[in-house]
Design an enzyme around this catalytic site. Structure first.
Site, short mmCIF file in Angstrom:
data_model
loop_
_atom_site.label_atom_id
_atom_site.label_comp_id
_atom_site.label_asym_id
_atom_site.label_seq_id
_atom_site.Cartn_x
_atom_site.Cartn_y
_atom_site.Cartn_z
N GLY A 56 0.91 -1.18 0.03
CA GLY A 56 -0.48 0.37 -0.13
C GLY A 56 1.23 1.40 0.13
CG ASP A 243 -0.16 2.49 -6.03
OD1 ASP A 243 -1.40 2.66 -5.96
OD2 ASP A 243 0.36 2.20 -4.63
CE LYS A 254 -2.44 -3.85 -7.32
NZ LYS A 254 -0.74 -3.73 -6.84
C1 RUB Z 1 -1.65 -1.11 -3.30
C2 RUB Z 1 -2.60 0.14 -3.94
C3 RUB Z 1 -3.40 0.33 -3.36
C4 RUB Z 1 -2.42 2.55 -3.47
C5 RUB Z 1 -3.44 2.91 -2.44
O1 RUB Z 1 -1.40 -1.36 -4.41
O2 RUB Z 1 -2.52 -0.35 -5.12
O3 RUB Z 1 -4.89 1.17 -4.23
O4 RUB Z 1 -1.41 1.65 -2.80
O5 RUB Z 1 -3.20 3.40 -0.80
P1 RUB Z 1 -0.23 -2.52 -4.13
P2 RUB Z 1 -2.85 4.08 0.03
O6 RUB Z 1 -1.08 -3.68 -2.91
O7 RUB Z 1 0.65 -3.29 -4.25
O8 RUB Z 1 0.89 -2.41 -2.55
O9 RUB Z 1 -4.54 3.39 1.05
O10 RUB Z 1 -2.04 3.53 1.30
O11 RUB Z 1 -2.84 5.70 -0.75
#
Ligand code: RUB
Length: 360
Positions: A56, A243, A254
């Site tokens: 995340g 991200d 994602k």
């Molecule tokens: C995580 C993902 C989340 C974003 C948003 O991908 O795509 O939607 O990171 O996260 P992965 P946040 O599981 O590959 O890390 O809430 O931290 O902004």
């Protein structure tokens, strides 16, 4: 985040630091096993990011800052010149552990800057303090995103989310889930459609588990079902995390997010992205400049979970030699996005203006 472990309610964070050790909830084992991992060095922290033990955008951002704090402590006895060499090397290792989420780069850069001045002792303290500041800013931003996003949620709203942008992805209430949690805690009935989010199933394994822990009504759906529910008039609103967000409002999130955004526009459903300042990349003009992480083929060829005896297993679901392509993120062009839910309020079009105004 409040969670039930063996019938006992506990308050936990996705990640925290105890001097030179970083503690994380091992997200690879959820929801079947709740394990806290101790990361003893910045190298172990970098590995935990690339192996997705923590994941995340927000959580890996905090991990990056904490990793640099570990590196500073590791370099305590070095000369000033060697100390900086060690810090630069650690920063590179941490930033390269995952390429798409810009929170990681921003966080490491902020902490690295604090390593540049003063005695070694002062530098260590400054880096450690900065890493904690980033974590506490995330908590504040998460709550504010909840506060501002709540106004978009009407009583009985049916909301779709993709992947996991909750407390495990971003301390302490998440990004996309924060408005939903806030609205629910203020007494609004809501219902959440949770995309399973192949190939790693962050929706099925983590978002569903988080909502379940908070008693928020939800249902898990296969990724391909979102369009069906939208066309049936059963989804009022889409909220996802991000991200990296380019200056023009293009969003990397994602894989599969782009499809949901196009479908939402086709069905006249508002599509919001919830994200803090750390996820906006002013150096990136459009989504074309965003590096998309390509992950290993075993994420598609294998699936993991509990067998009937309760043992955690990974099993192969494809024929030997199956060829795989596995981009982990996609880019949603700004034209599909209704607005951004940020700690500075809701950002509207034109995004190149509203983003600059909010964060410059
Ligand atoms: C995580 C993902 C989340 C974003 C948003 O991908 O795509 O939607 O990171 O996260 P992965 P946040 O599981 O590959 O890390 O809430 O931290 O902004």
């Amino acid at each position: 985040m409040k969670i039930q472990i063996n019938g006992e309610e506990k308050e936990v964070l996705a990640i925290w630091r105890e001097y030179n050790k970083v503690k994380i909830i091992d997200q690879r084992l959820l929801p079947h096993k709740f394990v806290i991992l101790t990361l003893n060095s910045h190298r172990e922290t970098a590995d935990a990011i690339s192996d997705m033990a923590t994941r995340g955008a927000g959580s890996i951002g905090v991990a990056g800052g904490y990793g640099l704090a570990q590196a500073a402590i590791e370099a305590e006895r070095l000369s000033q010149k060697k100390f900086m060499e060690y810090m630069n090397d650690a920063a590179l290792r941490l930033v390269n552990s995952r390429p798409t989420a810009v929170n990681l780069k921003h966080s490491v850069q902020r902490c690295l800057k604090k390593a540049e001045k003063g005695s070694i002792k002062e530098r260590i303290i400054a880096v450690c303090n900065e890493s904690e500041l980033i974590a506490s800013e995330d908590v504040t931003a998460s709550r504010k995103i909840g506060f501002y996003g709540d106004e978009l949620i009407k009583i009985n709203s049916r909301i779709l989310t993709h992947c996991n942008a909750g407390a495990l992805a971003y301390i302490d209430q998440g990004t996309a889930l924060s408005p939903i949690i806030t609205a629910y805690n203020r007494g609004k009935e809501v219902f959440v459609y949770v995309d399973e989010t192949r190939p790693r199933n962050q929706g099925a394994k983590i978002t569903a588990w988080e909502l379940h822990q908070q008693d928020i009504p939800y249902a898990l759906i296969v990724d391909n079902a979102a369009g069906y529910y939208m066309s049936q008039g059963k989804i009022d609103l889409v909220i996802v995390g991000a991200d990296r967000i380019a200056s023009n409002g293009d969003v990397a999130n994602k894989i599969g997010t782009y499809e949901k955004a196009v479908l939402a526009k086709e069905n006249k459903i508002p599509f919001y992205v919830a994200a803090p300042k750390m996820t906006f990349d002013s150096e990136c003009r459009t989504g074309r400049e965003i590096i998309i992480e390509e992950r290993t083929s075993d994420e598609l060829t294998h699936i993991s979970g509990l067998d009937d005896e309760g043992n955690y297993r990974s099993i192969k679901i494809t024929a030997d030699g199956t060829k795989v392509l596995n981009p982990s993120f996609d880019v949603t062009p700004a034209k599909y996005i209704t607005g951004f839910i940020t700690e500075k309020g809701i950002l509207h079009r034109p995004f190149s203006v509203s983003i600059k105004k909010a964060f410059d």
